[in-house]
Design a protein around this motif. Structure first.
Motif, PDB file in Angstrom:
ATOM      1  N   LEU A 172       0.845  -0.952   0.003  1.00  0.00           N
ATOM      2  CA  LEU A 172      -0.122   0.006   0.105  1.00  0.00           C
ATOM      3  C   LEU A 172       0.988   1.035   0.166  1.00  0.00           C
ATOM      4  CD1 LEU A 172      -1.470  -1.884   2.782  1.00  0.00           C
ATOM      5  CD2 LEU A 172      -3.519  -0.246   1.477  1.00  0.00           C
ATOM      6  N   ALA A 173      -0.094   2.481  -0.419  1.00  0.00           N
ATOM      7  CA  ALA A 173       1.409   3.510  -0.925  1.00  0.00           C
ATOM      8  C   ALA A 173      -0.143   4.509  -0.784  1.00  0.00           C
ATOM      9  CB  ALA A 173       2.132   3.584  -1.698  1.00  0.00           C
ATOM     10  N   ASN A 213       4.530  11.261   1.244  1.00  0.00           N
ATOM     11  CA  ASN A 213       4.459  12.936   0.840  1.00  0.00           C
ATOM     12  C   ASN A 213       4.048  13.944  -0.025  1.00  0.00           C
ATOM     13  OD1 ASN A 213       4.253  12.786   4.273  1.00  0.00           O
ATOM     14  ND2 ASN A 213       6.842  12.602   3.815  1.00  0.00           N
ATOM     15  N   ASP A 214       3.257  12.914  -0.900  1.00  0.00           N
ATOM     16  CA  ASP A 214       3.580  13.442  -1.981  1.00  0.00           C
ATOM     17  C   ASP A 214       4.515  13.495  -3.038  1.00  0.00           C
ATOM     18  OD1 ASP A 214       0.972  13.277  -4.114  1.00  0.00           O
ATOM     19  OD2 ASP A 214       0.924  15.828  -3.678  1.00  0.00           O
ATOM     20  N   GLN A 215       5.783  12.785  -2.736  1.00  0.00           N
ATOM     21  CA  GLN A 215       6.491  12.885  -3.553  1.00  0.00           C
ATOM     22  C   GLN A 215       6.743  10.992  -4.268  1.00  0.00           C
ATOM     23  OE1 GLN A 215       9.036  15.666  -3.189  1.00  0.00           O
ATOM     24  NE2 GLN A 215       6.636  16.694  -2.431  1.00  0.00           N
ATOM     25  N   ALA A 216       6.492  10.827  -5.600  1.00  0.00           N
ATOM     26  CA  ALA A 216       6.570  10.229  -6.347  1.00  0.00           C
ATOM     27  C   ALA A 216       8.361   9.601  -6.233  1.00  0.00           C
ATOM     28  CB  ALA A 216       6.128  10.460  -7.841  1.00  0.00           C
ATOM     29  N   PRO A 244       1.359   9.015  -5.081  1.00  0.00           N
ATOM     30  CA  PRO A 244       1.971   7.756  -4.630  1.00  0.00           C
ATOM     31  C   PRO A 244       0.641   6.454  -6.362  1.00  0.00           C
ATOM     32  CG  PRO A 244       0.005   8.608  -3.473  1.00  0.00           C
ATOM     33  CD  PRO A 244       1.162   9.531  -3.928  1.00  0.00           C
ATOM     34  N   ASP A 245       0.304   7.241  -6.820  1.00  0.00           N
ATOM     35  CA  ASP A 245      -0.279   6.697  -7.606  1.00  0.00           C
ATOM     36  C   ASP A 245       1.156   7.214  -9.145  1.00  0.00           C
ATOM     37  OD1 ASP A 245      -2.749   7.985  -7.138  1.00  0.00           O
ATOM     38  OD2 ASP A 245      -3.278   9.352  -7.444  1.00  0.00           O
ATOM     39  N   THR A 246       1.753   8.024  -9.253  1.00  0.00           N
ATOM     40  CA  THR A 246       2.553   7.886  -9.880  1.00  0.00           C
ATOM     41  C   THR A 246       3.734   6.981 -10.152  1.00  0.00           C
ATOM     42  OG1 THR A 246       2.426  10.281 -11.093  1.00  0.00           O
ATOM     43  CG2 THR A 246       4.497   9.233 -11.330  1.00  0.00           C
ATOM     44  N   GLY A 247       4.287   6.635  -8.416  1.00  0.00           N
ATOM     45  CA  GLY A 247       6.002   6.491  -8.309  1.00  0.00           C
ATOM     46  C   GLY A 247       5.213   4.401  -7.927  1.00  0.00           C
ATOM     47  N   VAL A 248       3.838   4.646  -7.740  1.00  0.00           N
ATOM     48  CA  VAL A 248       3.693   2.819  -7.399  1.00  0.00           C
ATOM     49  C   VAL A 248       3.704   2.455  -9.428  1.00  0.00           C
ATOM     50  CG1 VAL A 248       1.830   1.117  -7.793  1.00  0.00           C
ATOM     51  CG2 VAL A 248       2.252   2.633  -5.498  1.00  0.00           C
ATOM     52  N   MET A 249       3.152   3.633 -10.279  1.00  0.00           N
ATOM     53  CA  MET A 249       3.075   2.897 -11.742  1.00  0.00           C
ATOM     54  C   MET A 249       4.766   3.086 -11.748  1.00  0.00           C
ATOM     55  SD  MET A 249      -0.048   4.465 -13.076  1.00  0.00           S
ATOM     56  CE  MET A 249       0.482   6.221 -13.849  1.00  0.00           C
TER      57      MET A 249
END
Length: 341
Positions: A172-173, A213-216, A244-249
């Motif tokens: 989870l992120a 903290n909203d840092q991809a 997290p959306d971008t970082g996870v992808m």
């Protein structure tokens, strides 16, 4: 004698002025029926595919109803975010706002302040997240985040079952793991997943949640580490916001796990469209944030006018599988560019 009469009259006039002044102050302080046409709108943030449409809807509806809308918020990485937002509420009270809408990040910390607002006879509507004591606010507008998480967890469980997956690790992120909405979503996701998987739910291990903290770049780095250490990872949930959306992808892509690690997200953003064809997103649940913003202003307006309102205005989420995200996004964009009437 004449001087005594003049003195007595002066005392009477001064005393009358004092009592008149006191009466006037008691009448206008926090009186939602006063001439104030200013509303305060205090979201957690006001940018991104979830918050921006909400802000626009609130502004459109306030304009239509003749209110001046004051927006107050702070960046996701604000070190004293709770305290700063509590200060915004104090400002609203001092400026004799006709009504206040706030998204409380901490249900306990904001509880007393929201009661203070209501005690001043100023309507206070919570949205997106609620305070601990429901009687302390006028109404709540938004998603039940536990139920929303439960829907996402259920859809994920059913999807994995359709793929014949009955065991593995799950990540989870989120932007902030202690934020109330995020804790509720986590709780709901696990509950919905367990319901969908039945007895097989015990075969899955939930990894330590990631906070970025909203840092991809941060969520990407942390998830890459978890993937490397857990080659049997089968799913990951990103709980909302671009980081997290971008970082996870990006992490799934960099580890060549597209189509092997299934990704389930919260709320529509055009960012998802970049991952549809490459298998970096499996499906999302989406909140109608535009409806939330409009409803918040409508509820405040009704309360100010003395009309009957409900205690709770629930806004359900909708499941959108990956192959429908692009078309769904087109409809969302139409909504965002249409002003309320």
């Amino acid at each position: 004698m004449k001087k005594r009469i003049i003195a007595i009259i002066s005392v009477v006039l001064i005393t009358g002025s004092i009592f008149a002044g006191c009466g006037q102050k008691a009448e206008t302080k926090g009186d939602s029926s006063s001439n104030s046409k200013t509303l305060y709108f205090v979201p957690i943030v006001d940018t991104g595919a979830y918050w921006s449409p909400m802000k626009k809807a609130a502004q459109d509806e306030a304009n239509a109803l003749g209110y001046d809308l004051v927006f107050k918020t702070s960046p996701s990485n604000e070190s004293q975010k709770n305290e700063k937002h509590l200060g915004f509420l104090d400002e609203a009270i001092q400026n004799d706002a006709a009504g206040i809408a706030v998204s409380p990040m901490d249900p306990d910390m904001f509880d007393k302040k929201v009661k203070e607002i209501k005690d001043e006879d100023i309507p206070v509507v919570t949205f997106d997240a609620d305070v601990k004591t429901k009687d302390n606010r006028t109404a709540y507008v938004g998603t039940d985040n536990k139920l929303a998480g439960e829907e996402l967890g259920k859809q994920a469980g059913e999807y994995l079952k359709s793929k014949g997956i009955k065991t593995g690790k799950i990540a989870l992120a989120a932007v902030n793991l202690t934020q109330t909405t995020m804790t509720y979503r986590q709780e709901g996701i696990k509950k919905g997943f367990e319901k969908a998987m039945g007895s097989d739910a015990a075969n899955f291990t939930w990894l330590e949640p990631i906070q970025d903290n909203d840092q991809a770049a941060e969520s990407k780095k942390q998830l890459e580490g978890q993937i490397t250490a857990n080659q049997d990872m089968v799913a990951v949930f990103s709980l909302g916001s671009e980081g997290p959306d971008t970082g996870v992808m990006e992490a799934i892509k960099s580890q060549n796990k597209a189509g092997k690690i299934y990704h389930f997200g919260f709320d529509y953003t055009p960012t998802w469209e970049n991952g549809v064809e490459s298998g970096l997103i499996t499906g999302i649940v989406d909140q109608d944030s535009y409806a939330i913003g409009k409803t918040v202003i409508d509820v405040l307006d009704k309360q100010i006018k003395g009309e009957k309102i409900d205690d709770n205005y629930p806004v359900p989420v909708k499941w959108i599988p990956a192959d429908q995200i692009v078309e769904y996004g087109k409809e969302k964009q139409k909504q965002f560019t249409t002003e309320t009437k």
